[in-house]
Design an enzyme around this catalytic site. Sequence first.
Site, PDB file in Angstrom:
ATOM      1  N   GLY A  90       0.809  -1.214   0.000  1.00  0.00           N
ATOM      2  CA  GLY A  90       0.000   0.000   0.000  1.00  0.00           C
ATOM      3  C   GLY A  90       0.842   1.263   0.000  1.00  0.00           C
ATOM      4  O   GLY A  90       0.345   2.351  -0.253  1.00  0.00           O
ATOM      5  N   ASP A 250       1.667 -11.398   6.865  1.00  0.00           N
ATOM      6  CA  ASP A 250       2.171 -10.566   5.770  1.00  0.00           C
ATOM      7  C   ASP A 250       3.544  -9.978   6.092  1.00  0.00           C
ATOM      8  O   ASP A 250       4.192  -9.403   5.227  1.00  0.00           O
ATOM      9  CB  ASP A 250       1.180  -9.437   5.441  1.00  0.00           C
ATOM     10  CG  ASP A 250       0.789  -8.631   6.670  1.00  0.00           C
ATOM     11  OD1 ASP A 250       0.265  -9.234   7.610  1.00  0.00           O
ATOM     12  OD2 ASP A 250       1.037  -7.415   6.680  1.00  0.00           O
ATOM     13  N   ASP A 260       9.919  -6.075   7.727  1.00  0.00           N
ATOM     14  CA  ASP A 260       8.892  -5.158   8.231  1.00  0.00           C
ATOM     15  C   ASP A 260       9.151  -4.727   9.664  1.00  0.00           C
ATOM     16  O   ASP A 260       8.556  -5.234  10.619  1.00  0.00           O
ATOM     17  CB  ASP A 260       7.485  -5.729   8.057  1.00  0.00           C
ATOM     18  CG  ASP A 260       6.942  -5.347   6.684  1.00  0.00           C
ATOM     19  OD1 ASP A 260       7.706  -4.765   5.885  1.00  0.00           O
ATOM     20  OD2 ASP A 260       5.765  -5.620   6.407  1.00  0.00           O
TER      21      ASP A 260
HETATM   22  P1  AMP Z   1       2.453  -2.905   7.934  1.00  0.00           P
HETATM   23  O1  AMP Z   1       1.761  -2.728   9.246  1.00  0.00           O
HETATM   24  O2  AMP Z   1       3.467  -1.824   7.656  1.00  0.00           O
HETATM   25  O3  AMP Z   1       3.016  -4.261   7.759  1.00  0.00           O
HETATM   26  O4  AMP Z   1       1.350  -2.679   6.830  1.00  0.00           O
HETATM   27  C1  AMP Z   1       0.174  -3.459   6.741  1.00  0.00           C
HETATM   28  C2  AMP Z   1      -0.561  -3.095   5.496  1.00  0.00           C
HETATM   29  O5  AMP Z   1      -0.985  -1.732   5.530  1.00  0.00           O
HETATM   30  C3  AMP Z   1       0.236  -3.236   4.205  1.00  0.00           C
HETATM   31  O6  AMP Z   1      -0.646  -3.638   3.204  1.00  0.00           O
HETATM   32  C4  AMP Z   1       0.728  -1.829   3.980  1.00  0.00           C
HETATM   33  O7  AMP Z   1       1.026  -1.599   2.642  1.00  0.00           O
HETATM   34  C5  AMP Z   1      -0.470  -1.010   4.431  1.00  0.00           C
HETATM   35  N1  AMP Z   1      -0.088   0.350   4.855  1.00  0.00           N
HETATM   36  C6  AMP Z   1       0.542   0.697   5.979  1.00  0.00           C
HETATM   37  N2  AMP Z   1       0.711   2.031   6.038  1.00  0.00           N
HETATM   38  C7  AMP Z   1       0.173   2.559   4.918  1.00  0.00           C
HETATM   39  C8  AMP Z   1       0.037   3.878   4.385  1.00  0.00           C
HETATM   40  N3  AMP Z   1       0.496   4.957   5.031  1.00  0.00           N
HETATM   41  N4  AMP Z   1      -0.580   4.000   3.202  1.00  0.00           N
HETATM   42  C9  AMP Z   1      -1.052   2.938   2.542  1.00  0.00           C
HETATM   43  N5  AMP Z   1      -0.956   1.676   2.978  1.00  0.00           N
HETATM   44  C10 AMP Z   1      -0.346   1.471   4.160  1.00  0.00           C
HETATM   45 MG    MG Z   2       3.952  -5.256   6.424  1.00  0.00          MG
END
Ligand code: AMP
Ligand code: MG
EC number: 2.7.7.-
Length: 491
Positions: A90, A250, A260
């Site tokens: 994302g 994920d 991550d």
């Molecule tokens: P994470 O917690 O960083 O592993 O992210 C979990 C999901 O949320 C993944 O699909 C990321 O791409 C999405 N995500 C996290 N932060 C953002 C953001 N600021 N904009 C868009 N997608 C996000």
């Molecule tokens: Mg992630």
Amino acid sequence: MTVHFPFQNSYSALPDSFFARVAPTPVAAPRLIKLNRPLAVQLGLDPDLLETPEGAEILAGKTVPDGADPIAMAYAGHQFGQFVPQLGDGRAILLGEVIDKDGVRRDIQLKGSGPTPFSRRGDGRAALGPVLREYIVSEAMHALGIPTTRSLAAVVTGEHVIRETALPGAVLTRVASSHIRVGTFQFFAVRRDTDAIRRLADHVIARHYPELSGTERPYHALLAGVVARQAELVARWLLVGFIHGVMNTDNSSISGETIDYGPCAFMDAYNPAQVFSSIDEMGRYAYANQPRIALWNLTRLAECLLPLFGEEQDKAVEQAQEILGAFPETFSKAYQAGLRKKVGLFTERDGDEALIQDLLDAMAKNQADFTLTFRRLGDAAGDPAADDARAEFMDPAAFDEWARRWRERLAAEPQSAAERQTAMNAVNPIFIPRNHRVEAVIQAAVNNDDYAPFEELVKVLARPYADQPDYAAYADPPLPDQRVLQTFCGT
Ligand code: AMP
Ligand code: MG
């Protein structure tokens, strides 16, 4: 001269359902904060050119380099146990892959480079703080010898991102042997797309487990391979006091790299129940829970692979269970072997496990600093008069009692004191990314645009096993008022 990336992309050649083609969104005023020059060289990139304004534009996603094939990868995932059928990149965009100096294929990905079709309601951006945290901790993990994604660069975008407040925006260039996750398999499994699962599994085998291709049961062997790498990885985490913080499926890499870095942190005082993440209210991803969660994640992977195991699903389930059944032993072997080294044992005897567990129990009871206790134990092995280790214990007598038994056990081995200390110092780091240091570095950068503390911390952490007398204070645990109790995900 323009910056040249020797891309050789393979993931973007997979079927369209695997990703969305999307370019990074240009930013206002990119400024390079940090380039990891040795890593650039390792990747076949010219660090001098990456440090030019054009290089900064590429690393900020403002300019797309020749040969890039920018994509956002599709994946699903269990977040804190809840299944989400579509997550995906994302806020990350894979520019492409290069073959590094060792012949290893490596992804070059921009994190925080703008929205993608997977952004849902997010802005696709990253704030400076979490970018610096990922840079510091991932590079520290690498220096500790633990499999991990790497950080090639950090740039500030010249734009603000809105979180609870407006914060400076940044982009991290992440390097990984791949960004394929347990959740990547789940994305296709929930869509019952067995052909895609097979394509993905074949891609993973060719890329990460080439020795398995052409074997009789390659998909079973793939599961066994991922189980082994994850078991060994989590053992390595525990041995340095690392808490990942968001072990969602994920965020669980098929290659066996740590990936991550969100609300991750290293613990100071040893506490098996330690949690830092502000969003982990139930302690699901607490320090000592990490092996159990890794196995839970691998069980989700196994479910995805069942259709590749054969027509008879009952039999497939049995086979998967047998493969997963290897996890506890592989983990325990790696963890116990690591602990034996940490206390300076060269051999293995009945009673060692209990001896070491008694130390850990005493550490927990006495709030002993995890890192310093083991490092000082090395000093004590080198010189029986060195007694700094006992000072880590609220009740030093608890250490003395244990140390008597420990010395008895050491006496059964022929190695010299100096030899033992050298061996122990090679596995017991003195410098870890202490959470209060990481926070202080982030505050200086975010509030004062001051990157000197960041530079110095990164430099010290590049040699975690070396005594660096000029930087001795970096080894210190936080004072009571410096203690960081919660780490925010900061997305
Ligand atoms: P994470 O917690 O960083 O592993 O992210 C979990 C999901 O949320 C993944 O699909 C990321 O791409 C999405 N995500 C996290 N932060 C953002 C953001 N600021 N904009 C868009 N997608 C996000
Ligand atoms: Mg992630």
